[in-house]
Design an enzyme around this catalytic site. Structure first.
Site, short mmCIF file in Angstrom:
data_model
loop_
_atom_site.label_atom_id
_atom_site.label_comp_id
_atom_site.label_asym_id
_atom_site.label_seq_id
_atom_site.Cartn_x
_atom_site.Cartn_y
_atom_site.Cartn_z
N ASP A 149 -7.97 5.34 -9.12
CA ASP A 149 -7.63 6.52 -10.31
C ASP A 149 -7.75 7.39 -9.76
O ASP A 149 -8.24 8.14 -9.61
CB ASP A 149 -8.82 5.44 -10.76
CG ASP A 149 -9.43 6.59 -12.03
OD1 ASP A 149 -8.43 6.29 -12.87
OD2 ASP A 149 -10.60 7.36 -12.15
N GLU A 201 -2.69 5.87 -9.06
CA GLU A 201 -2.34 6.93 -10.39
C GLU A 201 -3.05 8.43 -10.72
O GLU A 201 -3.53 9.28 -10.18
CB GLU A 201 -3.57 6.42 -11.03
CG GLU A 201 -3.24 6.44 -12.47
CD GLU A 201 -4.29 8.42 -13.19
OE1 GLU A 201 -4.00 8.89 -13.93
OE2 GLU A 201 -5.36 8.23 -12.81
#
Length: 602
Positions: free
Chosen positions: A317, A370
């Site tokens: 993330d 990401e």
């Protein structure tokens, strides 16, 4: 108060070498040393506790077994390592505990164990002694198949799910890992997905953080059951032919008092400089990537999920926020590195080392960044100067296409570049094309609701969009509910609107998604050369006046190709293996191969 220090060659199985490697930043299985471990020592069964608190004056274990008074269970400091340990005989699995940490000024704070394997269900915050050994895995066939198939030239079609809202038994009555083993795994397999990606499952105090603000990095959240029930869920997915990817959050952690913040009274996990530590956009704290013990902690955590839970990969993330010192920060928190730039060299070193170590121990893992930045070579090997991931989310494609599809069809001719620009960089990285949870929440509306036109036209536009998405180079990811045309945006406290399947257009949308998924998996030209420019060729990229594009996707075998024609204003898409199909019904997808033809017409 007298500080007790132990100089010993082996403290209940903790070796000096382990402590040295931990301090050096290279103890990549530190979860075997730290936390609460049930073991037998000199014929006595009990639990060994170990915690890193280098600046504490005293550390004790308080829990359900001593009425939360740690005075009788003081830990001993192991040399100069900053590690404290204690063996408590007779302690059983299921005992609740925390560390009672005294800082340099004698002030006490109760902290959950950073390495705990299980924790109380919120609002409780205690750690729980848990034994993760003994689960009998039955996914041998999956593991063999994974070793034989490289992800780059095989289909990768990911169903992104939030376990707390996929289905619910009632208000705040979560489905258990056991129930989801049958329901979610079977649903995703029947729909034709190759992988399930789960929003973070590490323990977190607040439901509405969706797991992105963590307190227990090694504790599978108790919201849905026990650690071994999660193992059974992953096992079931593998036996249904589904890989499992876990959202992983090494960039920041929440500030709750029982968590990592000021763990021993000083900022050991977040670092001392608030300009680097604060994440004001999210109200969290960044890890200190330059601290070697933090390196051991985080890399061990990545290995832990793959070792013990057989997780097939991690979606890492917020990479952009890690590598940019000033990401999302106001001017007063602006910082620069030693060379005057805003790149975070410690974070870059951490990411490279993370990927090197993960692929050393798990060479067939998926490591997906990401990353919304333009940082180069994210999916190139570290020995070529890259970050070492094997895939990266294509955020540019996603933003351009969602903006384009929201336009009135008559306006699209003025923004034709939005559907063609991505092919200028489509092969610069190994991309995943994400249609993720971030795009269907916080007022952004669902994918279906973003589409222009009448109710029926919205479905036609979404079918068209999905057809283009499936034929564009890159692997695929879709957030739950979009496959059947969830009309409201994602409501994270409620279940998906499954009742919509009682309505014809939503039922047909689900059928269309299912058939499109299976078409994708059956046509190698749609995935064999996702990372190879030779797998794509424009037929016509310049018909802005009619908002029509056409292109060829090629596979490895000679003559294996798919021709895609996307007619955006009239909401049609056609795909063929050898020649253009006849005019398709509104929103339909057709495919024809030599000697045979088929049509998908939901």
């Amino acid at each position: 108060m007298t500080l007790r220090t132990v100089q010993t060659a082996n403290y209940y199985g903790i070796r000096p070498d382990d402590l040295y490697l931990f301090n050096e930043g290279t103890l990549y299985h530190s979860y075997r040393t730290f936390g609460a471990h049930r073991l037998q020592w000199d014929g006595t069964e009990g639990v060994r506790f170990a915690v890193w608190a280098p600046n504490a004056s005293d550390v004790r274990v308080a829990g359900s077994f001593n009425h939360w008074d740690g005075s009788g269970h003081r830990m001993e400091r192991l040399g100069e390592s900053g590690v404290w340990a204690l063996f408590i005989p007779g302690l059983a699995e299921g005992a609740l505990y925390k560390y009672e940490i005294c800082d340099a000024d004698g002030r006490k704070r109760l902290k959950a164990d950073p390495y705990a394997f299980f924790a109380e269900r919120r609002p409780g915050t205690a750690s729980i002694v848990a034994d993760l050994s003994g689960y009998r895995w039955r996914d041998g066939a999956w593991q063999r198949r994974k070793r034989e198939r490289l992800p780059y030239d095989n289909p990768l079609l990911i169903y992104e799910a939030h376990l707390g809202s996929w289905r619910l038994a009632g208000k705040e009555q979560f489905r258990t890992y056991g129930e989801l083993s049958a329901e979610l795994a079977d649903y995703a397999a029947d729909m034709g997905y190759t992988h399930i990606e789960l929003l973070p499952l590490a323990e977190h105090p607040f439901d509405r953080s969706w797991g992105y603000q963590i307190t227990g990095y090694f504790a599978a959240t108790s919201r849905y059951g026990t650690p071994k029930e999660l193992m059974a869920f992953v096992d079931r997915c593998h036996r249904r032919g589904l890989g499992v990817i876990l959202d992983w959050v090494p960039g920041h952690f929440c500030k709750d008092d029982h968590g990592l913040r000021l763990f021993d009274g000083t900022p050991i996990y977040e670092g001392p400089d608030p300009r680097l530590a604060e994440k004001p956009e999210w109200g969290t704290l960044a890890f200190d990537f330059g601290r070697t013990e933090v390196m051991s902690f985080l890399i061990s955590n990545a290995i832990f999920w793959m070792d013990l839970y057989h997780i097939d990969g991690l979606r890492v993330d917020a990479v952009a926020s890690m590598i940019d010192l000033n990401f999302g920060k106001p001017p007063e928190l602006a910082a620069h590195n030693a060379h005057g730039g805003t790149e975070n060299p410690e974070a870059l070193r951490f990411l490279r080392k993370l990927n090197e170590i993960v692929f050393h121990y798990h060479p067939h893992a998926l490591m997906i960044a990401e990353d919304s930045s333009a940082w180069p070579a994210v999916t190139s090997p570290t020995y070529w100067g890259g970050l070492g991931f094997n895939f990266k989310w294509n955020m540019g494609w996603m933003n351009d296409m969602l903006r384009y599809m929201a336009l009135d069809p008559d306006e699209r001719k003025h923004h034709h570049h939005l559907i063609t620009f991505s092919l200028l960089y489509a092969f610069s990285e190994n991309f995943v094309l994400p249609l993720s949870h971030d795009e269907v929440v916080h007022g952004k509306r669902s994918l279906l609701h973003k589409m222009p036109g009448s109710y029926e036209e919205k479905f036609a536009q979404l079918r068209l969009f999905f057809g283009y998405w499936m034929t564009h180079p890159g692997k695929k990811l879709l957030f739950m509910g979009s496959e059947f045309g969830q009309f409201d945006e994602w409501k994270d406290t409620e279940a998906l609107d499954w009742f919509l399947l009682d309505y014809e257009l939503h039922a047909k949308m689900k059928l269309y998604s299912r058939k499109l998924n299976r078409l994708y998996k059956e046509r190698p030209a749609l995935w064999e050369k996702d990372t190879d420019p030779g797998g794509f060729e424009w037929i016509d990229a310049h018909n802005a006046g009619q908002s029509v594009i056409s292109f060829v996707r090629r596979g490895n075998r000679h003559g294996d190709c798919v021709v895609a024609v996307c007619n955006f204003p009239v909401r049609r898409i056609g795909i063929t293996g050898s020649a253009f199909p006849p005019p398709a019904a509104t929103g339909s997808l057709s495919i024809a191969t030599t000697g045979a033809s088929a049509a998908l017409r939901p």
